[in-house]
Design an enzyme around this catalytic site. Structure first.
Site, PDB file in Angstrom:
ATOM      1  N   GLU A   1     -27.007 -67.029 -24.618  1.00  0.00           N
ATOM      2  CA  GLU A   1     -26.801 -65.808 -23.826  1.00  0.00           C
ATOM      3  C   GLU A   1     -27.612 -65.858 -22.533  1.00  0.00           C
ATOM      4  O   GLU A   1     -27.153 -65.404 -21.488  1.00  0.00           O
ATOM      5  CB  GLU A   1     -27.202 -64.575 -24.645  1.00  0.00           C
ATOM      6  CG  GLU A   1     -26.301 -64.295 -25.831  1.00  0.00           C
ATOM      7  CD  GLU A   1     -24.911 -63.810 -25.428  1.00  0.00           C
ATOM      8  OE1 GLU A   1     -24.211 -64.536 -24.699  1.00  0.00           O
ATOM      9  OE2 GLU A   1     -24.536 -62.703 -25.851  1.00  0.00           O
TER      10      GLU A   1
ATOM     11  N   THR B   1     -20.856 -60.847 -17.065  1.00  0.00           N
ATOM     12  CA  THR B   1     -21.999 -60.072 -17.560  1.00  0.00           C
ATOM     13  C   THR B   1     -23.147 -60.091 -16.542  1.00  0.00           C
ATOM     14  O   THR B   1     -23.788 -59.060 -16.313  1.00  0.00           O
ATOM     15  CB  THR B   1     -22.472 -60.633 -18.920  1.00  0.00           C
ATOM     16  OG1 THR B   1     -21.385 -60.517 -19.833  1.00  0.00           O
ATOM     17  CG2 THR B   1     -23.655 -59.866 -19.471  1.00  0.00           C
TER      18      THR B   1
END
Ligand code: HSE
Length: 311
Positions: A131, A184
């Site tokens: 991530e 994101t």
């Protein structure tokens, strides 16, 4: 060397759950990715096939699954390598945990292949490295629900403290994925860096209310608590028709509706599958005239998270 293959299904995840930016999430029963892991004698990570999505690099140093796998094999001092195949059922940039699925899937698969040497809670920090590469921040609110199943609360990142919450049985999610990509990193970059005391009080009241509602199986309290005064007001502009979708979901009987993760997917929670299906119809009717392709999912909350499959 024992020839061994691990096949897994990794569910999509809804993170934030309105008020819980970076600290709440849950997995869906569908859609999801598939991954396979094959032990090889060469001490390296190879990604031999990626299907279901374009433009995902197979170079293990530029692929979140590869990055996680390399870190774990190194940490384990494992004398072998691994060949990974990935089938993406979750579109990258969709807001339902695509990079999280590949990262958590790699953590789960490598752990199984190397003899379950880490407990699940220790897989989180490996998966978070994926991530970090994908979004610039090592958030856990997609990888933890994928690995644990059920509702997950990240009470603290340092030290890592994950709390599992059993969702009430009748809770269903409806998700609409407008087929535009929201990165994101961009969606995080536009967030305000400070919040007012007034907004903080509102937000933590809602987080506490959501947790209490889940534990008490109080569906109205869950709905009342699905209010986000921090991320949603800033990010809604990235999603064409967001206000109309939310209104349509509420009119169809949803408990609450907000942005899934960093968007563009929008999710609603409902009491019972029938209402969740009505919300799906309302989402579709609202979006059909917009000229943007979309997919809609109705799903229970996955209690298992990642699971092994035969193929
Ligand atoms: N909590 C993260 C965010 C999730 O909202 O940026 C991203 O998938």
């Amino acid at each position: 060397m024992k020839k061994e293959t691990i096949n897994i299904f990794i569910p999509a995840t809804v993170s934030n759950v309105a008020c819980g930016f970076d600290i709440m999430g849950f997995p869906l029963d569908n859609p999801g990715d598939k991954m396979s892991f094959l032990m090889i004698p060469e001490k390296e990570v190879r990604i031999t096939s990626i299907t279901g999505a374009d433009d995902i690099p197979t170079d293990p140093e530029k692929n979140v699954a590869g990055i996680v796998a390399e870190k774990m094999l190194k940490a384990a001092g494992f004398p072998f390598g691994v060949e990974i195949t990935i089938h993406k059922g979750i579109s990258p940039g969709s807001g339902i945990g695509s990079s999280g699925a590949s990262s958590a899937g790699a953590a789960y698969g490598i752990n199984r292949l190397t003899g379950d040497r880490w407990p699940v809670r220790e897989l989180i920090s490996f998966a978070m490295e994926g991530e970090r590469y994908a979004s610039g921040t090592a958030h856990a609110d997609n990888v933890a629900p994928a690995l644990y199943g059920g509702f997950v609360l990240i009470r603290s990142y340092d030290p890592m403290d994950i709390v599992s919450i059993q969702p009430p049985e009748e809770l269903y999610a409806t998700v609409i994925h407008p087929m535009i990509e929201v990165k994101t990193a961009y969606s995080r970059g536009i967030m305000k860096k400070n919040v007012t005391l007034h907004d903080a009080v509102t937000q933590w009241g809602n987080v506490a209310g959501l947790v209490a509602g889940l534990l008490m199986k109080d569906y109205d309290l869950i709905g009342r608590s699905m209010v986000d005064v921090i991320a949603e007001p800033v990010r809604a502009m990235l999603i064409p028709g967001f206000d109309d979708l939310k209104q349509a979901a509420m009119n169809a009987g949803a408990l609450g509706c907000s942005i899934s993760g960093s968007g563009p997917s929008v999710f609603a929670l409902s009491r019972g599958q029938k209402t969740a299906e009505k919300v799906a119809e309302a989402f579709s009717e609202t979006y059909a005239p917009m000229g943007i392709e979309f997919e809609v999912y109705v799903s229970g909350i996955s209690l298992s998270g990642i699971c092994e499959t035969d193929s």
